[in-house]
Design an enzyme around this catalytic site. Structure first.
Site: not given
Length: 396
Positions: A90, A93, A176, A298, A341-344
């Site tokens: 993510s 994004k 989300y 964020e 920002k995180t992403g997985s």
């Protein structure tokens, strides 16, 4: 062994990083001390969470470091190198948000206009009242985290949106959602008259000179594409789906993703519309607890509290609807703020964070989807250590 690649800048920033003790094997003196700070945060994290391989990149006032750990592929014993590409989930994004902001800078769209203006098939539906901005900030009214399994192509995607009904008034709640940000990117591309992947590569990726960043990895670079690992330890890569490119489709190296972060810290030298787009993604539209929602990114008050970062990046923030406190007018982009920002994906876990005012940032890429809290804690430890060292010296 950790490998360090150092960009070009004067030695002043390096001199701020000495934290005592012996030099790390990857380098001597201050460079080794920085490696030790990263090692002490990353190696236990990998061991505790069964992460086969990681690449961590840190920027310190224009000077770049890349640290590589472990294996890109357990089966072949291939090590992580500076050429290894990871899925960033993510964090993609934030690229999508940048493209949409770029489209607005070009005059192709306005975030204040309804989504149905850019997709007439949605006229006469709730999307007459849902703005592009609502889609880009997950505030459309309750779009789910994922599409139902039956949505498998453009036609079924449009039919899904035509039949969907909101739970909340647009702009009042955050939930989300991949369909939300996915439609946001899809409509941005439609407004520019070309496919999303092509526009992303030609505007954002090429504009930032990211030579190792792709939505679809070319055949001649597949050897550099790490394998992710499932909870069962099986090799896995992301599967295609509706809006995968917009929501979670970017693959990149740690150095390239750090380049994107560095452009967010200092956009000097970029083409004017791209510079405007990157800055626009840092606008604050509403607050949910300690977190301020931008476009993709964020944000948190600086200096941040670790508990606030953990709250803002928690499973609850991802899975549950939250009433928002709208910021009127939206808050202008600021430098004294923590942006993350995180992403997985099923086999990968990523995190990016930076502080424009201090000109420091970090990206962490791993080929296992390990707990987000562990990522946040490690990045917080590294960046706050850097910040303490910088603040205790003549900063500029």
């Amino acid at each position: 062994m950790t490998k360090i690649f150092i960009g070009t800048i004067g030695m002043a920033a390096i001199a701020l990083l000495s934290c005592g003790g012996g030099a790390h094997a990857a380098g001597q003196g201050d460079e080794g001390q920085l490696a030790r700070v990263v090692d002490e945060a990353i190696r236990p994290l990998m061991e505790e969470n069964g992460v086969p391989g990681m690449a961590v990149a840190v920027t310190v006032r224009g000077k770049r470091y890349v640290f590589n750990y472990g294996l890109a592929s357990k089966e072949g014993g291939k090590k992580v190198t500076d050429d290894t590409m990871f899925e960033i989930g993510s964090i993609s994004k934030t690229f999508t948000a940048t493209l949409a902001a770029y489209a607005e800078a070009r005059g192709n769209l306005s975030l204040a206009e309804p989504a149905s203006k850019y997709l007439p098939a949605l006229s006469g539906t709730p999307f007459d009242e849902i703005r592009l901005l609502d889609l880009g900030t997950y505030a459309a009214g309750g779009l789910p985290l994922q599409f139902p399994d039956a949505v498998s192509g453009e036609e079924s995607m449009i039919e899904y949106f035509k039949s969907w009904r909101p739970t909340y008034a647009a702009g009042t709640h955050r939930l989300y959602s991949n369909p939300s940000i996915g439609l946001f990117g899809y409509l941005a591309a439609k407004s520019m008259g070309a496919p999303f992947a092509h526009l992303m590569e030609e505007t954002v990726i090429r504009g930032l000179a990211l030579k190792n960043t792709f939505i679809s990895v070319p055949d001649d670079r597949m050897d550099d594409y790490a394998y992710g690992y499932s909870k069962a330890g099986k090799p896995i890569r992301v599967t295609r789906g509706v809006f995968d490119s917009q929501a979670y489709g970017v693959k990149t190296t740690a150095a390239d993703l750090l380049g994107f972060v560095e452009a967010s810290i200092d956009d000097t030298g970029l083409e004017e519309m791209l510079r405007h787009a990157i800055t626009a993604t840092h606008t604050g539209y509403f607050k949910v607890g300690p977190m301020t929602q931008g476009l993709g990114w964020e944000m948190y008050a600086y200096p941040p509290k670790l508990d606030d970062l953990l709250t803002g990046n928690s499973a609850r923030m991802t899975l549950e609807p939250s009433k928002v406190d709208k910021i009127v007018p939206p808050s202008a982009p600021r430098k004294d703020i923590w942006i993350n920002k995180t992403g997985s994906t099923n086999g990968f876990g990523a995190y990016a964070a930076f502080v424009p005012a201090e000109r420091i940032g970090i990206v962490m890429l791993a080929n296992r989807n390990y707990p987000i809290a562990a990522r946040v804690k490690a990045a917080y430890r590294i960046l706050t250590t850097l910040d303490d060292k910088l603040s205790s010296a003549d900063p500029r």
